[in-house]
Design an enzyme around this catalytic site. Structure first.
Site, PDB file in Angstrom:
ATOM      1  N   HIS A  51       0.840  -1.203   0.000  1.00  0.00           N
ATOM      2  CA  HIS A  51       0.000   0.000   0.000  1.00  0.00           C
ATOM      3  C   HIS A  51       0.870   1.246   0.000  1.00  0.00           C
ATOM      4  CE1 HIS A  51      -3.984   1.957   0.851  1.00  0.00           C
ATOM      5  NE2 HIS A  51      -3.141   2.962   1.073  1.00  0.00           N
ATOM      6  N   CYS A  52       0.912   1.911  -1.137  1.00  0.00           N
ATOM      7  CA  CYS A  52       1.616   3.194  -1.260  1.00  0.00           C
ATOM      8  C   CYS A  52       1.006   3.942  -2.428  1.00  0.00           C
ATOM      9  CB  CYS A  52       3.121   2.986  -1.463  1.00  0.00           C
ATOM     10  SG  CYS A  52       3.536   1.916  -2.840  1.00  0.00           S
ATOM     11  N   HIS A  53       1.452   5.170  -2.651  1.00  0.00           N
ATOM     12  CA  HIS A  53       0.888   6.025  -3.686  1.00  0.00           C
ATOM     13  C   HIS A  53       2.002   6.728  -4.449  1.00  0.00           C
ATOM     14  CE1 HIS A  53      -2.886   5.630  -1.370  1.00  0.00           C
ATOM     15  NE2 HIS A  53      -2.155   5.939  -0.308  1.00  0.00           N
TER      16      HIS A  53
ATOM     17  N   ARG B 209     -10.526   0.541  -5.421  1.00  0.00           N
ATOM     18  CA  ARG B 209     -10.668   1.059  -4.066  1.00  0.00           C
ATOM     19  C   ARG B 209     -11.784   2.093  -3.986  1.00  0.00           C
ATOM     20  NH1 ARG B 209      -6.686   5.174  -0.722  1.00  0.00           N
ATOM     21  NH2 ARG B 209      -6.763   4.147   1.287  1.00  0.00           N
TER      22      ARG B 209
ATOM     23  N   HIS C 129      -5.841   0.004   6.528  1.00  0.00           N
ATOM     24  CA  HIS C 129      -5.368   0.746   7.702  1.00  0.00           C
ATOM     25  C   HIS C 129      -6.080   0.367   9.004  1.00  0.00           C
ATOM     26  CE1 HIS C 129      -3.308   2.839   4.622  1.00  0.00           C
ATOM     27  NE2 HIS C 129      -4.158   3.810   4.408  1.00  0.00           N
TER      28      HIS C 129
ATOM     29  N   ASP D 184       2.102   3.071   3.195  1.00  0.00           N
ATOM     30  CA  ASP D 184       1.230   4.225   2.956  1.00  0.00           C
ATOM     31  C   ASP D 184       2.026   5.455   2.522  1.00  0.00           C
ATOM     32  OD1 ASP D 184      -1.269   5.425   2.659  1.00  0.00           O
ATOM     33  OD2 ASP D 184      -1.262   6.231   4.701  1.00  0.00           O
TER      34      ASP D 184
ATOM     35  N   ASN E  81      -2.237  13.528   3.928  1.00  0.00           N
ATOM     36  CA  ASN E  81      -3.223  13.910   4.942  1.00  0.00           C
ATOM     37  C   ASN E  81      -2.883  13.387   6.335  1.00  0.00           C
ATOM     38  OD1 ASN E  81      -5.120  15.194   3.048  1.00  0.00           O
ATOM     39  ND2 ASN E  81      -5.480  13.112   2.305  1.00  0.00           N
TER      40      ASN E  81
END
Length: 292
Positions: free
Chosen positions: A27-29, A120, A177, A244, A249
């Site tokens: 999970h990353c962006h 998602r 999460h 993440d 945010n």
């Protein structure tokens, strides 16, 4: 216009944890570069750039060999930014898309060919709303046909409300999460117990990412460990982990990714659990090839 501040540390310290071969950041962006991949005009947040090469640098430093990049709301339904990153490390990097629930079969097939393995939806007050129950029920069989999964990012107050629908879907569901529970309330809190009951369903998986998000403490976010460890030990075959990165945010200064990697020693305290979390489970869920 003021330039956004980085949401990630460009010089994280090296983790003390020795990761197994094939270790996966699930999970990353990636954000931008915005001159090539502009932000969605109506996006609720427009962070500083965090491009694929920055992500690769982190992974190479820490020993991550495989990755799942999740499309971010700041880029909307234009999934090109993730597709571009995946193409730079083919086979080793896969993706999760954002799309309208009425997405066509042809578009799903096109995304599948690029390396996407799921869709998602967000149910968070700071993000665009997700799909309705009826839309999820209609979409789920089409995702299952392609071996995809549904990924859900929800606030803790919604866990119990969403459980009846999610538990009945005919597709693998991955929860983000740790349900965004409040770690200060302890593992016996109703929200976390509802989360565990949802995970009792065999098609529901959990990401034990986001320790820094559920924590109410400063680094190294120790109050989050009992939650992640409970999930990993109770559901060892249906958990995955992610950084993440680049921590959009976040509630405070960006976390040091070295701190987040170091938590793995307590989250998955045996070699068997660590291998399942970081290698075997992601390979099963996302379909990584053994020789990549």
């Amino acid at each position: 216009m003021t330039k956004p501040e980085l949401t990630w540390k460009p010089d994280p310290r090296m983790t003390k944890v020795k990761l197994p071969s094939g270790a996966t950041d699930a999970h990353c962006h990636v954000f931008g570069p915005v001159d090539k991949f502009p932000y969605e005009p109506t996006a609720k947040f427009k962070p500083a750039e965090a491009v694929a090469e920055d992500l690769f640098r982190l992974h190479d430093q820490m020993g991550i060999e495989r990755c799942v990049i999740v499309q971010s709301g700041c880029h909307g339904f234009d999934n090109r930014v993730v597709a571009d990153a995946m193409a730079k490390r083919p086979g080793r990097y896969l993706g999760v898309a954002l799309s309208a629930p009425e997405v066509s079969d042809a578009e799903l097939d096109r995304l599948n060919g690029q390396g996407f393995r799921g869709i998602r939806y967000n149910y968070m007050s700071h993000l665009a709303p997700g799909a309705t129950d009826a839309q999820l029920i209609a979409l789920a069989p089409r995702l299952a046909e392609r071996g995809w999964h549904l990924q859900v990012h929800m606030e803790d107050r919604l866990i119990a409300d969403m459980a009846p629908v999610l538990s009945g879907l005919p597709v693998t569901v991955v929860l983000d999460h740790m349900g965004r529970v409040d770690a200060s309330k302890g593992v016996d809190q109703p929200e976390f117990q509802a989360y565990l009951r949802l995970l009792d369903h065999d098609h529901i998986w959990s990401k034990v990412s986001g320790s820094e998000r559920i924590s109410r403490q400063d680094p190294p976010y120790a109050d989050a460990i009992p939650f992640a460890r409970t999930i990993v030990e109770r559901f060892p075959d249906r958990t995955v982990w992610g950084t993440d990165w680049p921590h959009p945010n976040f509630r405070a200064d960006p976390p040091d990714d070295g701190d987040l990697f170091d938590l793995l020693a307590d989250i998955a305290p045996t070699d068997t659990l660590l291998n399942k979390l970081m290698v075997d489970n992601p390979a099963q869920l996302y379909g990584f090839k053994e020789n990549i």
